[in-house]
Design a protein around this motif. Structure first.
Motif, PDB file in Angstrom:
ATOM      1  N   PHE A   1      24.093  14.316  45.207  1.00 51.43           N
ATOM      2  CA  PHE A   1      23.832  15.690  45.062  1.00 51.43           C
ATOM      3  C   PHE A   1      23.182  16.003  44.327  1.00 51.43           C
ATOM      4  O   PHE A   1      22.209  17.668  44.857  1.00 51.43           O
ATOM      5  CB  PHE A   1      24.364  15.474  43.646  1.00 51.43           C
ATOM      6  N   GLY A   2      21.919  15.515  45.891  1.00 52.43           N
ATOM      7  CA  GLY A   2      21.156  16.320  46.014  1.00 52.43           C
ATOM      8  C   GLY A   2      19.930  16.369  44.932  1.00 52.43           C
ATOM      9  O   GLY A   2      20.075  16.150  43.498  1.00 52.43           O
ATOM     10  N   THR A   3      18.527  16.899  44.719  1.00 51.80           N
ATOM     11  CA  THR A   3      17.399  16.883  43.806  1.00 51.80           C
ATOM     12  C   THR A   3      16.991  17.981  43.577  1.00 51.80           C
ATOM     13  O   THR A   3      16.448  18.878  42.414  1.00 51.80           O
ATOM     14  CB  THR A   3      16.555  16.412  43.306  1.00 51.80           C
ATOM     15  N   ARG A   4      17.633  20.080  44.186  1.00 51.78           N
ATOM     16  CA  ARG A   4      16.859  20.809  44.058  1.00 51.78           C
ATOM     17  C   ARG A   4      18.517  21.184  42.571  1.00 51.78           C
ATOM     18  O   ARG A   4      17.436  21.620  42.129  1.00 51.78           O
ATOM     19  CB  ARG A   4      17.963  21.461  45.294  1.00 51.78           C
ATOM     20  N   ALA A   5      19.119  20.492  42.669  1.00 52.06           N
ATOM     21  CA  ALA A   5      20.027  21.525  41.255  1.00 52.06           C
ATOM     22  C   ALA A   5      20.260  20.592  39.843  1.00 52.06           C
ATOM     23  O   ALA A   5      20.023  19.305  40.157  1.00 52.06           O
ATOM     24  CB  ALA A   5      21.412  21.953  41.185  1.00 52.06           C
ATOM     25  N   PRO A   6      19.698  21.204  38.508  1.00 51.68           N
ATOM     26  CA  PRO A   6      19.809  20.561  37.281  1.00 51.68           C
ATOM     27  C   PRO A   6      20.776  18.866  37.986  1.00 51.68           C
ATOM     28  O   PRO A   6      22.295  19.091  38.027  1.00 51.68           O
ATOM     29  CB  PRO A   6      20.431  21.648  36.302  1.00 51.68           C
ATOM     30  N   ALA A   7      20.429  18.205  37.130  1.00 48.62           N
ATOM     31  CA  ALA A   7      21.344  16.702  37.653  1.00 48.62           C
ATOM     32  C   ALA A   7      22.916  17.308  36.482  1.00 48.62           C
ATOM     33  O   ALA A   7      22.506  17.802  35.609  1.00 48.62           O
ATOM     34  CB  ALA A   7      20.548  15.898  37.171  1.00 48.62           C
ATOM     35  N   GLN A   8      23.990  16.287  36.541  1.00 47.38           N
ATOM     36  CA  GLN A   8      25.369  16.309  36.295  1.00 47.38           C
ATOM     37  C   GLN A   8      25.945  15.275  36.712  1.00 47.38           C
ATOM     38  O   GLN A   8      26.464  14.743  37.106  1.00 47.38           O
ATOM     39  CB  GLN A   8      26.611  17.563  36.845  1.00 47.38           C
ATOM     40  N   PRO A   9      24.872  14.654  35.361  1.00 40.78           N
ATOM     41  CA  PRO A   9      25.884  13.230  35.252  1.00 40.78           C
ATOM     42  C   PRO A   9      27.289  13.053  35.213  1.00 40.78           C
ATOM     43  O   PRO A   9      27.966  12.123  35.698  1.00 40.78           O
ATOM     44  CB  PRO A   9      25.325  12.049  33.841  1.00 40.78           C
ATOM     45  N   GLN A  10      27.675  13.588  34.807  1.00 36.05           N
ATOM     46  CA  GLN A  10      29.113  13.642  34.581  1.00 36.05           C
ATOM     47  C   GLN A  10      29.838  13.808  36.128  1.00 36.05           C
ATOM     48  O   GLN A  10      31.395  13.326  36.258  1.00 36.05           O
ATOM     49  CB  GLN A  10      29.454  14.989  34.008  1.00 36.05           C
ATOM     50  N   HIS A  11      29.448  15.048  37.046  1.00 40.07           N
ATOM     51  CA  HIS A  11      29.407  14.877  38.116  1.00 40.07           C
ATOM     52  C   HIS A  11      29.258  13.023  39.155  1.00 40.07           C
ATOM     53  O   HIS A  11      30.339  13.010  39.638  1.00 40.07           O
ATOM     54  CB  HIS A  11      28.609  15.087  39.380  1.00 40.07           C
ATOM     55  N   LEU A  12      28.334  12.519  38.470  1.00 44.10           N
ATOM     56  CA  LEU A  12      28.104  11.329  39.302  1.00 44.10           C
ATOM     57  C   LEU A  12      28.977  10.509  39.011  1.00 44.10           C
ATOM     58  O   LEU A  12      29.537   8.642  39.746  1.00 44.10           O
ATOM     59  CB  LEU A  12      26.741  10.659  39.242  1.00 44.10           C
ATOM     60  N   ASN A  13      28.528  10.497  37.390  1.00 45.91           N
ATOM     61  CA  ASN A  13      30.217   9.772  37.259  1.00 45.91           C
ATOM     62  C   ASN A  13      31.721   9.611  37.946  1.00 45.91           C
ATOM     63  O   ASN A  13      32.198   8.168  37.854  1.00 45.91           O
ATOM     64  CB  ASN A  13      30.991   9.871  35.284  1.00 45.91           C
ATOM     65  N   ARG A  14      31.922  10.697  38.248  1.00 46.38           N
ATOM     66  CA  ARG A  14      33.314  10.994  38.992  1.00 46.38           C
ATOM     67  C   ARG A  14      33.157   9.995  40.179  1.00 46.38           C
ATOM     68  O   ARG A  14      34.031   9.155  40.563  1.00 46.38           O
ATOM     69  CB  ARG A  14      33.744  12.144  39.142  1.00 46.38           C
ATOM     70  N   LEU A  15      32.244  10.543  41.085  1.00 48.51           N
ATOM     71  CA  LEU A  15      31.544  10.085  41.901  1.00 48.51           C
ATOM     72  C   LEU A  15      32.223   8.341  42.003  1.00 48.51           C
ATOM     73  O   LEU A  15      31.812   7.522  42.803  1.00 48.51           O
ATOM     74  CB  LEU A  15      30.904  10.155  42.854  1.00 48.51           C
ATOM     75  N   ILE A  16      30.983   7.452  41.127  1.00 44.63           N
ATOM     76  CA  ILE A  16      31.296   6.132  40.812  1.00 44.63           C
ATOM     77  C   ILE A  16      32.627   5.596  40.930  1.00 44.63           C
ATOM     78  O   ILE A  16      33.042   4.336  40.983  1.00 44.63           O
ATOM     79  CB  ILE A  16      30.246   5.923  39.479  1.00 44.63           C
ATOM     80  N   HIS A  17      33.550   6.484  39.968  1.00 44.87           N
ATOM     81  CA  HIS A  17      34.947   6.043  39.756  1.00 44.87           C
ATOM     82  C   HIS A  17      35.370   5.764  40.694  1.00 44.87           C
ATOM     83  O   HIS A  17      36.693   5.001  40.970  1.00 44.87           O
ATOM     84  CB  HIS A  17      35.148   6.820  38.569  1.00 44.87           C
ATOM     85  N   ALA A  18      35.273   6.909  41.463  1.00 48.77           N
ATOM     86  CA  ALA A  18      35.790   7.090  43.279  1.00 48.77           C
ATOM     87  C   ALA A  18      35.593   5.830  44.090  1.00 48.77           C
ATOM     88  O   ALA A  18      35.896   5.964  44.503  1.00 48.77           O
ATOM     89  CB  ALA A  18      35.377   8.246  43.489  1.00 48.77           C
ATOM     90  N   TYR A  19      33.987   5.647  44.253  1.00 45.69           N
ATOM     91  CA  TYR A  19      33.444   4.583  44.642  1.00 45.69           C
ATOM     92  C   TYR A  19      34.191   3.259  44.028  1.00 45.69           C
ATOM     93  O   TYR A  19      34.812   2.417  45.022  1.00 45.69           O
ATOM     94  CB  TYR A  19      32.215   4.629  44.283  1.00 45.69           C
ATOM     95  N   ILE A  20      34.158   2.768  43.334  1.00 48.14           N
ATOM     96  CA  ILE A  20      35.532   1.712  42.663  1.00 48.14           C
ATOM     97  C   ILE A  20      36.626   1.849  43.103  1.00 48.14           C
ATOM     98  O   ILE A  20      37.138   1.057  43.662  1.00 48.14           O
ATOM     99  CB  ILE A  20      35.373   1.758  40.964  1.00 48.14           C
ATOM    100  N   HIS A  21      37.723   3.004  43.498  1.00 55.09           N
ATOM    101  CA  HIS A  21      38.708   2.866  43.336  1.00 55.09           C
ATOM    102  C   HIS A  21      38.156   2.420  44.775  1.00 55.09           C
ATOM    103  O   HIS A  21      39.642   2.328  45.808  1.00 55.09           O
ATOM    104  CB  HIS A  21      39.235   5.068  42.954  1.00 55.09           C
ATOM    105  N   ALA A  22      37.659   3.173  45.551  1.00 54.47           N
ATOM    106  CA  ALA A  22      37.354   3.199  46.447  1.00 54.47           C
ATOM    107  C   ALA A  22      36.923   1.692  47.617  1.00 54.47           C
ATOM    108  O   ALA A  22      37.501   1.180  49.321  1.00 54.47           O
ATOM    109  CB  ALA A  22      36.682   3.907  47.624  1.00 54.47           C
ATOM    110  N   GLY A  23      37.015   0.801  46.984  1.00 55.41           N
ATOM    111  CA  GLY A  23      36.914  -0.537  47.472  1.00 55.41           C
ATOM    112  C   GLY A  23      35.371  -1.085  46.430  1.00 55.41           C
ATOM    113  O   GLY A  23      34.462  -2.373  47.130  1.00 55.41           O
ATOM    114  N   GLY A  24      33.982  -0.001  46.356  1.00 52.79           N
ATOM    115  CA  GLY A  24      33.290  -0.735  45.802  1.00 52.79           C
ATOM    116  C   GLY A  24      32.950  -1.364  44.787  1.00 52.79           C
ATOM    117  O   GLY A  24      34.659  -1.746  43.702  1.00 52.79           O
ATOM    118  N   HIS A  25      32.143  -1.556  44.436  1.00 55.45           N
ATOM    119  CA  HIS A  25      32.137  -3.498  43.690  1.00 55.45           C
ATOM    120  C   HIS A  25      32.451  -2.427  41.822  1.00 55.45           C
ATOM    121  O   HIS A  25      31.950  -1.425  41.698  1.00 55.45           O
ATOM    122  CB  HIS A  25      30.165  -3.644  43.127  1.00 55.45           C
ATOM    123  N   PRO A  26      32.966  -3.109  40.905  1.00 53.54           N
ATOM    124  CA  PRO A  26      33.538  -2.577  39.877  1.00 53.54           C
ATOM    125  C   PRO A  26      32.977  -3.212  38.728  1.00 53.54           C
ATOM    126  O   PRO A  26      32.799  -2.011  38.116  1.00 53.54           O
ATOM    127  CB  PRO A  26      35.032  -4.021  39.667  1.00 53.54           C
TER     128      PRO A  26
END
Length: 288
Positions: A197-222
């Motif tokens: 998400f870069g650092t130019r825009a304000p941080a959006q934790p909910q967006h990263l939370n969505r990516l974390i769960h997509a990562y887990i679904h894709a085989g990333g560490h649970p």
């Protein structure tokens, strides 16, 4: 006859397309420190079966890397969060590479103090003389860094891209490849996901939370979604990524890798990163 086409030039590196014949081309990259490890990283990743752009030749002369890679052409589409999740899951399962820096719990804890030391070194050079805002943010973070860094080595912990942006994943007619691993490091995989998400825009934790769960679904560490340093995984990752990025600018400027002409722009970037880090990691919202 060989002709060249400049793709992009930065202060410390550049990328060109070399047209060798009417229907053959390669990508030429050049870089000075701290970006001279990319060829070795790409070759080792390819050896582990990670889909990266292929290295055709490379050399280091006078502390400058010259790198020839295959030309993947124009992407068929922009990489998505699903692409990032899948590629990160593959990358983070790769064994740690010994030639890269490692950011474990101890190293993360030291970042604010190392940032302060770099700032002091710059000021002795007559640079960043009005950086009271950077100093204040680092002074706020340093005393609590050890507590906040707790859990840094909890999985996923391994090889990280360092700049996992949409432009770092090439989706082409022959598949998907990782590019631009000049800032790769060993460390918490969550920091890698935060870079998306870069650092130019304000941080959006909910967006990263969505990516974390997509990562887990894709085989990333649970365990990727587990709390660290007393914080939700998303806020922890976004905050520490900003500290890591601010430290990177400060230490490399102090080492002479960035010229005085970049100081004003970097001051603005570092201030934005550290103010966001303080908010993410130490505000009352962070522990909610």
């Amino acid at each position: 006859m060989t002709t060249s086409e400049v793709i992009r030039i930065w202060e410390l590196s550049g990328v060109e397309r070399l047209h060798l014949t009417t229907d053959t081309s390669v990508i030429f990259k050049f870089a000075v420190k701290p970006f001279t490890t990319e060829a070795e990283t790409l070759i080792k990743l390819a050896g582990h079966g990670i889909p990266v752009v292929a290295v055709q030749a490379w050399a280091i002369r006078d502390h400058t890397l010259g790198l020839l890679t295959e030309d993947l052409g124009v992407p068929v589409r922009t990489a998505t969060e699903e692409d990032a999740a899948s590629m990160a899951a593959l990358l983070h399962a790769t064994p740690i590479l010994g030639h890269l820096d490692t950011f474990d719990e101890e190293a993360l804890t030291s970042l604010p103090e190392r940032g302060l030391a770099a700032l002091a070194a710059l000021q002795r050079q007559g640079r960043f003389l009005n950086a009271w805002d950077i100093n204040r943010a680092l002074q706020r973070l340093a005393p609590c860094a050890k507590v906040l860094a707790a859990g840094a080595e909890r999985p996923p912990f391994g090889l990280c891209h360092g700049e996992l942006h949409p432009t770092s994943i090439h989706v082409g007619t022959n598949g998907t490849r990782l590019l631009d691993l000049a800032k790769a490091f060993n460390g918490p995989g969550l920091l890698d996901l935060a870079t998306w998400f870069g650092t130019r825009a304000p941080a959006q934790p909910q967006h990263l939370n969505r990516l974390i769960h997509a990562y887990i679904h894709a085989g990333g560490h649970p365990g990727a979604a587990s709390r660290r340093g007393g914080l939700p995984a998303d806020r922890w990752a976004l905050g520490w990524h900003r500290i890591w990025a601010a430290h990177w600018f400060l230490t490399h400027a102090a080492a002479g890798h960035h010229s005085r002409g970049t100081d004003d722009a970097h001051h603005t970037i570092i201030r934005r990163q550290l103010i966001a880090a303080v908010t993410l990691l130490t505000s009352s919202q962070s522990t909610g």
